[in-house]
Design a protein around this motif. Structure first.
Motif, PDB file in Angstrom:
ATOM      1  N   HIS B  42       0.815  -1.217   0.000  1.00  0.00           N
ATOM      2  CA  HIS B  42       0.000   0.000   0.000  1.00  0.00           C
ATOM      3  C   HIS B  42       0.844   1.261   0.000  1.00  0.00           C
ATOM      4  O   HIS B  42       1.997   1.241   0.420  1.00  0.00           O
ATOM      5  CB  HIS B  42      -0.932  -0.022   1.211  1.00  0.00           C
ATOM      6  N   GLY B  44       0.974   4.877   1.616  1.00  0.00           N
ATOM      7  CA  GLY B  44       0.394   5.703   2.669  1.00  0.00           C
ATOM      8  C   GLY B  44       0.935   7.110   2.600  1.00  0.00           C
ATOM      9  O   GLY B  44       0.362   7.980   1.944  1.00  0.00           O
ATOM     10  N   ALA B  52       3.445   1.330   5.309  1.00  0.00           N
ATOM     11  CA  ALA B  52       2.424   0.572   4.569  1.00  0.00           C
ATOM     12  C   ALA B  52       2.986  -0.030   3.281  1.00  0.00           C
ATOM     13  O   ALA B  52       2.467  -1.013   2.766  1.00  0.00           O
ATOM     14  CB  ALA B  52       1.228   1.461   4.244  1.00  0.00           C
ATOM     15  N   CYS B  53       4.064   0.560   2.760  1.00  0.00           N
ATOM     16  CA  CYS B  53       4.628   0.139   1.473  1.00  0.00           C
ATOM     17  C   CYS B  53       5.763  -0.868   1.621  1.00  0.00           C
ATOM     18  O   CYS B  53       6.438  -1.166   0.641  1.00  0.00           O
ATOM     19  CB  CYS B  53       5.136   1.366   0.714  1.00  0.00           C
ATOM     20  N   CYS B 104      -9.114  -2.121   9.296  1.00  0.00           N
ATOM     21  CA  CYS B 104      -9.249  -1.691   7.901  1.00  0.00           C
ATOM     22  C   CYS B 104      -8.282  -2.439   6.990  1.00  0.00           C
ATOM     23  O   CYS B 104      -8.507  -2.540   5.791  1.00  0.00           O
ATOM     24  CB  CYS B 104      -9.056  -0.187   7.762  1.00  0.00           C
ATOM     25  N   TYR B 106      -5.218  -1.657   6.110  1.00  0.00           N
ATOM     26  CA  TYR B 106      -4.286  -0.879   5.285  1.00  0.00           C
ATOM     27  C   TYR B 106      -2.831  -1.127   5.662  1.00  0.00           C
ATOM     28  O   TYR B 106      -1.967  -1.239   4.811  1.00  0.00           O
ATOM     29  CB  TYR B 106      -4.620   0.618   5.367  1.00  0.00           C
ATOM     30  N   CYS B 107      -2.573  -1.230   6.965  1.00  0.00           N
ATOM     31  CA  CYS B 107      -1.187  -1.396   7.431  1.00  0.00           C
ATOM     32  C   CYS B 107      -0.753  -2.850   7.403  1.00  0.00           C
ATOM     33  O   CYS B 107       0.428  -3.149   7.564  1.00  0.00           O
ATOM     34  CB  CYS B 107      -1.030  -0.851   8.849  1.00  0.00           C
ATOM     35  N   CYS B 139      -0.289   1.862  12.597  1.00  0.00           N
ATOM     36  CA  CYS B 139      -1.636   1.319  12.483  1.00  0.00           C
ATOM     37  C   CYS B 139      -2.562   2.321  13.148  1.00  0.00           C
ATOM     38  O   CYS B 139      -2.306   2.734  14.275  1.00  0.00           O
ATOM     39  CB  CYS B 139      -1.753  -0.032  13.190  1.00  0.00           C
TER      40      CYS B 139
END
Lengths: 289, 161
Positions: B42, B44, B52-53, B104, B106-107, B139
């Motif tokens: 992801h 962020g 996140a990446c 969610c 995302y992290c 997070c």
């Protein structure tokens, strides 16, 4: 946010890199680990014409002992320094400080030389090499220079390296018997930039401190030696020197810059608190190594 | 402004050989997501703060937004997709579900790929070590407690095997 356009070059040798630096000078940026440069590119705070990626230059890598000094190559990653048996044995100050440098993913990529060359005022490694009295070696088409750490850090992100020069290695004296190192910093979250911090190296025997080198970071525009404080401490047993005397010396030595993590007064207070903790630890470590 | 400068690269992504021509200013995660469709990594903050990446490059977890795609030329890249397919962290992924270590999500890929390196290094499984190791991954849902629970439980499970 995406990086602006730039011309990308990836030289394979030191000579080729120095030639590029001579050609482009201030229009070029050196890309080493990229852990500080890439954010500034992504945020477009930096728009170099040319990005010189030095990651493939073997001559800049490695950690070794040479002529009685520890040589850390500019491209040594933080994780390599952290796991190096040479560093653990000869440079306990660096070994103690390294886990405070950012987070695991950043340490896997970020470089020792990059941290020194950038000279972020909150970074750990510049303060450590200053406390250890190390030397920084820079190279350029005009020749190679060795600069004492005392003379290398000039101001906010400003060093004695000229735009056409490349930081190639740092030479550090191994810790001698009878000396102790202490590294402490305060930060909001583990691995974040320091609000206040000290790298200390001193000869301590029987509770008496000599040749103390206290490098303060996180509060000033650059890592600075607490010269008046060091002079007051030298030759005396700690903690006999009174808090007032040490605090008064620190008032003279330091001139903190406020930021979102603390006002100048807060940072000065924190450095005073850390000074006492660092010296306590130094005396304790000298007793029970 | 000059034309977009590009460069040909060759690398291995999740065990597969990839050849591509990329803009020199494109970072690794944009390349993985937009060129290869590997959207598990992801984006962020894009300045190295959030984690996140996180991707694995030549065996080490790095910030995918702080490395250019051209720098991955010749490298071996593993994303969360590859890590999932190999089954290397299947137990950790199950434990994340069991312990409610994601909301969610995302992290989560970054958390998992960072935790995978913690397992490789073999640090003692203290909660303090886990927190320190994951301190570079943000997070905003869980408050971290459940994530530390999941990593700790997986470590203990692996050690008892």
């Amino acid at each position: 946010m995406k990086a602006p356009r730039f011309h990308y070059v990836r030289p394979e040798s030191l000579d080729a890199t120095l030639g590029l630096l001579a050609e482009y000078g201030e229009d070029a940026r050196i890309l080493a680990g990229g852990q500080s440069l890439m954010p500034t590119l992504n945020m477009r705070l930096s728009q170099p014409k040319v990005l010189i990626d030095i990651n493939r230059i073997e001559a800049l890598k490695g950690i070794a002992v040479h002529d009685g000094m520890v040589r850390i190559g500019a491209l040594a990653r933080h994780v390599e320094v952290m796991n190096s048996p040479i560093v653990a044995e000869a440079l306990p100050l660096i070994a103690e400080a390294m886990p405070h440098v950012a987070h695991v993913a950043v340490r896997n990529r970020g470089t020792f030389g990059g941290s020194i060359a950038l000279a972020d005022p909150s970074a750990e490694m510049p303060a450590c090499i200053l406390a250890l009295g190390a030397s920084v070696v820079v190279d350029g088409v005009r020749g190679r220079r060795t600069i004492a750490a005392d003379d290398f850090f000039i101001g906010l992100y400003e060093t004695a390296r000229e735009p056409d020069e490349l930081l190639v290695e740092v030479l550090l004296p191994p810790q001698k018997p009878g000396h102790v190192s202490v590294f402490m910093e305060l930060s909001r979250r583990h691995g974040d930039f320091a609000i206040a911090g000290i790298a200390c190296h001193a000869r301590v025997a029987g509770g008496v401190i000599n040749d103390a080198r206290l490098a303060y970071f996180g509060s000033e525009a650059k890592p600075v030696l607490g010269t008046r404080t060091m002079a007051i401490l030298n030759g005396k047993a700690w903690p006999t020197a009174s808090n007032e005397v040490v605090n008064a010396a620190l008032d003279e030595d330091l001139d903190p810059i406020g930021n979102t993590f603390g006002s100048p007064a807060t940072k000065l207070h924190l450095q005073k608190v850390l000074t006492r903790r660092v010296l306590d630890a130094a005396v304790q470590r000298a007793r029970a190594p | 402004m000059s034309l977009e400068e590009t460069l040909a690269i060759e690398l291995t992504v999740n065990g597969e050989r990839v050849e591509s021509t990329v803009p020199v200013r494109q970072h690794l995660v944009d390349f993985l997501r937009t060129e290869l469709g590997l959207t598990g990594s992801h984006i962020g903050c894009e300045h190295g703060i959030c984690g996140a990446c996180s991707v694995r490059v030549d065996g080490a977890v790095v910030r995918g937004c702080l490395m250019l795609a051209v720098q991955a030329d010749g490298a071996e890249v593993v994303t969360i997709e590859g890590l999932t397919d190999s089954g290397e962290i299947a137990d950790l992924q199950e434990m994340f579900v069991e312990r409610n270590a994601l909301q969610c999500g995302y992290c989560t890929p970054g958390m998992l790929i960072t935790a995978a390196e913690l397992f490789d290094i073999g640090l003692p499984a203290s909660r303090e070590n886990i927190r320190e190791f994951l301190s570079g991954n943000f997070c905003r849902c869980t408050g971290y407690h459940a994530i530390v629970d999941a990593v700790e439980a997986t470590l203990k499970q692996r050690l008892s095997r």
